[in-house]
Design a protein around this motif. Structure first.
Motif, PDB file in Angstrom:
ATOM      1  N   GLU A 301     -12.795 -19.653  14.443  1.00 49.70           N
ATOM      2  CA  GLU A 301     -14.173 -20.077  14.691  1.00 49.70           C
ATOM      3  C   GLU A 301     -14.335 -20.569  16.118  1.00 49.70           C
ATOM      4  OE1 GLU A 301     -16.862 -19.879  12.841  1.00 49.70           O
ATOM      5  OE2 GLU A 301     -15.789 -18.901  11.195  1.00 49.70           O
ATOM      6  N   ASP A 303     -12.504 -19.694  18.710  1.00 46.15           N
ATOM      7  CA  ASP A 303     -12.432 -18.542  19.623  1.00 46.15           C
ATOM      8  C   ASP A 303     -13.721 -17.728  19.565  1.00 46.15           C
ATOM      9  OD1 ASP A 303      -9.895 -19.365  20.264  1.00 46.15           O
ATOM     10  OD2 ASP A 303      -8.886 -17.982  18.874  1.00 46.15           O
ATOM     11  N   ARG A 304     -14.282 -17.568  18.345  1.00 44.98           N
ATOM     12  CA  ARG A 304     -15.541 -16.814  18.244  1.00 44.98           C
ATOM     13  C   ARG A 304     -16.665 -17.521  19.000  1.00 44.98           C
ATOM     14  NH1 ARG A 304     -20.025 -16.564  15.119  1.00 44.98           N
ATOM     15  NH2 ARG A 304     -19.416 -18.418  13.945  1.00 44.98           N
ATOM     16  N   SER A 307     -16.201 -16.973  22.663  1.00 41.10           N
ATOM     17  CA  SER A 307     -16.572 -15.617  23.092  1.00 41.10           C
ATOM     18  C   SER A 307     -18.096 -15.438  23.117  1.00 41.10           C
ATOM     19  CB  SER A 307     -15.926 -14.594  22.164  1.00 41.10           C
ATOM     20  OG  SER A 307     -16.406 -14.738  20.847  1.00 41.10           O
TER      21      SER A 307
END
Length: 371
Positions: A301, A303-304, A307
Motif C-alpha cells: 500500500e 509503495d502504491r 507511485s
C-alpha cells in the motif's frame, strides 16, 4: 635279628649265614653264588620235557618278554583322554586312537571320559527322579539359604554342569572331584549373593548372578589345578523363604500395579504432549504468517501510494481522473445496475437495459463452454 635262631641254644648270636656275630670262628662259610645259579639251571632243565639247552631257555624268556611288551598297546575311545603312567608318575596324555605304554606292573593307563557333562545340584536333591507319580526332589535348606547384600535371606537352588578339561590334573590334583565342585559352587554363589540386593536377587539379577558364579568357580578351580571346566551354572529357584513368600508376592503385585499405572500415565502423556505441541506450533506459524502478510500488504500500500503520488506530480489532471474512475469501478463493480432514460418526458418508467441478467448469462455461458 631275622636271620638269627630264636629258639636259643648254642647257635644264639649267629649271623645270617650261620657265622657268629662275635669275633670267634667255627661258623659255616657263605654260599657260593655260582653254585646257586648252576642248581637253578638244572631245575629249569628238569621241568622242561627232555631237558633244554641255554639257547632254548633264552628264546623262551625273550618270547615271554615280547608277549609282555605287546600287552602295552591300548586304544583311547572318542570322548576319552588317556593318561599314561610309568612307575606311578604321569608320563604323557594321549588323544583318541591307538597308542603304547609300558604294560603292568611298570606302566598303567587311565582313560577318563572328558566329553561327558556332569552335574552337581546345590540346595536340592533327587531332581528328575519320580516316586509314586511325584517328583522326588528334596529341599536342602542348609545349602540353599543365603544372605543377600542388604541382610535378607533368599532361597537359592541351582545346578552346575561341568566336564573334565585336563585328565591328568583331574585324576591326581584333587581327591573327590564331585565334592570339590559342590563346595566351590556353594561358596561362589554365597559370595555373589552376598554382593547382590534382595530385590535384584529374586527378580532381574538371576542371569547376572549365574555368570558371576561361573567365572568365580572357574577361577578357584584353576587355582587348584583341578582340570575341571565349568560349562553352565543354572538357577533353578531364587525365591524368598517359604515363611514370607506370600507377603513377598503381595509386594510384587503392588509393584506391578504401580508400574502398570505409571506406564499408562506415561503413554497418555506421550500421546497428549506431542498433540499440544503441534497445535501450539501451528498457532505460532499462523501468527507469523499473518504478521508477514500484514507487513507485506502495508509495504505494498505504501509503495502504491508513493507511485500514485509520483504520477500525480507529473500529470495531476490525468491522475485525478484515473483515480476517480478506479474508485467508481470499485464501488459500482458489484452493484446491480439499472439504466433509466430520463428523457422520456415523464410518462412513466421507460424500458431499461438488464445489465445484471446479461452479466449472469455471460458467466453461465462461460462455464458451459469450459465444461
Amino acid at each position: 635279628m631275622p636271620w638269627s635262631n630264636q629258639s636259643g641254644g648254642g647257635d644264639n648270636g649267629q649271623g645270617p649265614w650261620g657265622g657268629g656275630s662275635g669275633g670267634g670262628g667255627g661258623g659255616r662259610p657263605p654260599p657260593d653264588i655260582e653254585e646257586i645259579l648252576r642248581k637253578g639251571q638244572e631245575r629249569i632243565r628238569s621241568v622242561l620235557p627232555g631237558g633244554a639247552s641255554p639257547t632254548i631257555i633264552v628264546l623262551l624268556v625273550a618270547l615271554v618278554i615280547f608277549a609282555w611288551l605287546v600287552n602295552g598297546f591300548y586304544r583311547v575311545q572318542p570322548g576319552e583322554q588317556g593318561v599314561a603312567l610309568v612307575f606311578g608318575k604321569v608320563w604323557k596324555t594321549t588323544t583318541p586312537g591307538l597308542d603304547y605304554n609300558f604294560p603292568a606292573p611298570i606302566g598303567e593307563v587311565m582313560k577318563p571320559q572328558v566329553s561327558l557333562s556332569r552335574r552337581v545340584d546345590i540346595g536340592f536333591r533327587g531332581a528328575g527322579e519320580v516316586t509314586r507319580g511325584r517328583n522326588a526332589e528334596r529341599d536342602m535348606p542348609e545349602e540353599s539359604m543365603m544372605l543377600t547384600g542388604d541382610q535378607n535371606i533368599v532361597d537359592m537352588d541351582f545346578t552346575v554342569f561341568w566336564k573334565i578339561k585336563d585328565a591328568s590334573d583331574y585324576l591326581f590334583n584333587i581327591r573327590v572331584p564331585e565334592n570339590t565342585v559342590k563346595i566351590v559352587a556353594e561358596s561362589a554363589m554365597r559370595e555373589v549373593v552376598g554382593q547382590t540386593p534382595f530385590d535384584r536377587a529374586v527378580t532381574t539379577g538371576r542371569e547376572e548372578m549365574q555368570d558371576k558364579t561361573k567365572v568365580l568357580m572357574q577361577s578357584v578351580l584353576d587355582q587348584y589345578k583341578s582340570g575341571i571346566e565349568i560349562t553352565t551354572v543354572q538357577l533353578q529357584k531364587s525365591d524368598p523363604p517359604q515363611e514370607v513368600i506370600d507377603a513377598f508376592n503381595d509386594v510384587q503385585r503392588a509393584r506391578q500395579d504401580r508400574d502398570r499405572l505409571r506406564n499408562e500415565a506415561e503413554a497418555y502423556a506421550n500421546s497428549v504432549v506431542p498433540v499440544a505441541r503441534g497445535l501450539a506450533e501451528k498457532d505460532i506459524k499462523q501468527a507469523e504468517a499473518y504478521r508477514e502478510q500484514q507487513i507485506q500488504e502495508a509495504k505494498g500500500e505504501a509503495d502504491r501510494f508513493t507511485s500514485v503520488y509520483e504520477a500525480y506530480k507529473v500529470a495531476p489532471e490525468v491522475t485525478r481522473r484515473r483515480m476517480y474512475l478506479e474508485t467508481l469501478g470499485e464501488v459500482l463493480g458489484n452493484a446491480r445496475k439499472v439504466i433509466i432514460d430520463q428523457k422520456g418526458g415523464g410518462q412513466g418508467v421507460v424500458p431499461y437495459l438488464p445489465l445484471p441478467e446479461i452479466q449472469k448469462r455471460q458467466e453461465q455461458e462461460k462455464k458451459e463452454n469450459s465444461n
